[in-house]
Design an enzyme around this catalytic site. Structure first.
Site, mmCIF file in Angstrom:
data_model
loop_
_atom_site.group_PDB
_atom_site.id
_atom_site.type_symbol
_atom_site.label_atom_id
_atom_site.label_comp_id
_atom_site.label_asym_id
_atom_site.label_seq_id
_atom_site.Cartn_x
_atom_site.Cartn_y
_atom_site.Cartn_z
ATOM 1 C CE LYS A 129 14.996 -7.910 2.394
ATOM 2 N NZ LYS A 129 16.407 -7.874 2.229
ATOM 3 N N GLY A 136 13.063 -14.712 1.443
ATOM 4 C CA GLY A 136 11.762 -14.105 0.683
ATOM 5 C C GLY A 136 10.322 -14.368 1.307
ATOM 6 C CD GLU A 189 18.506 -14.017 3.841
ATOM 7 O OE1 GLU A 189 18.325 -15.079 3.929
ATOM 8 O OE2 GLU A 189 17.581 -13.034 3.592
ATOM 9 N NE ARG A 206 19.862 -23.479 2.952
ATOM 10 C CZ ARG A 206 19.568 -22.363 2.862
ATOM 11 N NH1 ARG A 206 19.384 -21.581 3.864
ATOM 12 N NH2 ARG A 206 19.007 -21.844 1.604
ATOM 13 C CB VAL A 215 19.796 -25.838 -3.572
ATOM 14 C CG1 VAL A 215 19.401 -26.390 -4.604
ATOM 15 C CG2 VAL A 215 18.761 -26.313 -2.522
#
Ligand code: MV4
Length: 450
Positions: A145, A152, A275, A279, A282
């Protein structure tokens, strides 16, 4: 548009910013005022911090809502707003930066007793030889990562030392291009886990609550396709345990405003923090449908310094919600499908919510993300939500662009999905056994949309 709606309810006037490519966008028409901040290339408009901040100052704004793309997880932007006397609707710059630094965030969570997967020690890996030593110690499969990344980008699954030799430089180059950092992080890869994320709300007096979880296991190339709340396999006991871990993750850093704590959940019921997203996301709508809480409104009130209005024990989950992300893409080629929309009809009825900026004559721009609509359904239980979702998808009419509506219908009819037994490999397995396009019987109405 979602933010404008919440502001209207609160009596807050709005100013929209837009690039020249979005001159005809619905949010520009809907806001009280609007300002062009630059040309189509995001670097020169939506990602241009001085352009956004000076627009806010010029129009007399008190606060800036960053939405969920572009600068929404940029610590420099939050800080620039703050320095200009603007409230940033989101967490403090330091928390955006902290969670954006994966090795650091994981170290803090591990110390706080939040379960994390075995992974790189230290501040990240830049050299292949170091990566090889770490991967050997972890045991394959290993996931590479980007230390500065999320969602991703720069991620690679590697199953052997040979694959690592091939993939590590590619992942590192992708990370450098996307995040300006060559630092990578290696983590033990969990094959058959579910992606389960908890919504949290926090005020700036260190009060933190969670609003339950969303299951986001159905993704394609790390782009979420369909999300649901609640996760169909969580027991109340496990929900409480994971919810406590999510709240702990926010508390230990003194987090404020809205956030999402991502976990991987194994079939055995073990879970691991991967993680935190700093924010509104969606997929926030499915949480709103099952909790009745307007998350955007709450984030605005929290940014004004209001204390949390809801206590943990007042949070009740009711029914089941599913969100289908409608992308303007060719369903067979998986390529963006920009064009001029015509004959647009979005579904309605009890428990059906459509969030879209599409209208007849609107040209879907080529410059940005192909997400053009979100269909969110809510019903008393999951089976009914699935039926309602299928009915709504069949009612959806969009000409002029191709969409992934046929893919959604296929998912909703899949026995594994219907029984709730999916993992992050669902769509990958799915595509490998995909039948030729011709065999996919065109359904009456959406046939033109496919
Ligand atoms: C993982 C994982 C398995 N093991 N980490 C994807 C997005 C990012 N936020 C975290 N993601 C994952 N991290 C470890 N150690 C699985 C995912 C993952 C995923 C991976 C491959 C294909 C589809 C996926 C969907 C969701 C999560």
């Amino acid at each position: 548009m979602r933010i404008i709606r919440a502001c209207r309810e609160l009596g807050i006037p709005t100013v929209a910013v837009y690039s020249t490519a979005d001159k005809a966008a619905m949010h520009v028409r809907m806001a009280d005022e609007s300002v062009c901040i630059g040309p189509p290339a995001a670097q020169d408009s939506y990602l241009n911090i001085p352009a956004v901040v000076s627009a806010a100052i010029a129009y007399g704004a008190d606060a800036v809502h960053p939405g969920y793309g572009f600068l929404s997880e940029n610590g420099d932007f939050a800080e620039a707003c703050h320095r200009s006397g603007l409230h940033f609707v989101g967490p403090r710059a330091r928390h955006i930066r902290l969670m954006g630094d994966k090795p650091r965030a994981l170290r803090i969570m591990k110390r706080a007793g939040v379960p994390v997967l075995p992974g790189s020690e230290g501040n990240g890996v830049t050299e292949l030889r170091e990566a090889q030593a770490q991967a050997k110690a972890l045991g394959y499969p290993v996931l590479i990562k980007a230390a500065a990344g999320g969602g991703g980008k720069g991620m690679r699954i590697v199953r052997s030392a040979e694959e690592l030799t091939r993939m590590f430089p590619l992942a590192r180059a992708e990370s450098e291009a996307a995040f300006g950092s060559r630092k990578m992080y290696l983590e033990k890869f969990l094959e058959r886990a579910r992606h389960v994320e908890f919504q949290i709300l926090a005020d700036n007096r260190r009060n933190v609550i969670h609003l339950g979880e969303r299951d986001c296991s159905i993704q394609r190339r790390h782009q979420k396709v369909l999300e649901e709340a609640p996760c169909p396999v969580l027991t109340p006991r496990l929900r409480e345990k994971m919810g406590k871990a999510a709240v702990r993750a926010a508390e230990v850093v003194g987090y404020s405003n809205v956030g999402t704590v991502e976990f991987l959940l194994t079939p055995e019921g073990e879970f691991y923090f991967i993680e935190m997203n700093t924010r509104i996301q969606v997929e926030h709508g499915v949480t709103e449908m099952v909790t009745g809480v307007d998350l955007v409104k709450e984030s605005l009130l929290l940014a004004m310094g209001e204390p949390l209005r809801i206590r943990q024990r007042q949070v009740r989950l009711s029914g089941s919600a599913i969100e289908c992300r409608i992308y303007a893409e060719d369903p067979d080629l998986h390529l963006p499908s920009p064009g001029v929309v015509s004959n647009h009809h979005s579904p309605g009825g009890l428990g059906v919510r459509v969030e879209t900026a599409l209208y007849d004559g609107y040209r879907v721009p080529v410059h940005y993300d192909p997400l053009v609509a979100k269909l969110i359904v809510h019903a008393e239980h999951r089976e009914l939500a699935i039926a309602r979702c299928k009915a709504a998808l069949r009612e959806y009419l969009i000409d002029g662009i191709k969409t992934n509506i046929p893919l959604h219908l296929k998912i909703l009819e899949d026995p594994d999905f219907r029984s709730g037994h999916v993992a992050t490999d669902f769509l990958a397995r799915y595509e490998s056994r995909a039948e030729p396009a011709a065999e996919r019987a065109p359904r009456r109405q959406h046939a033109r949309a496919s």
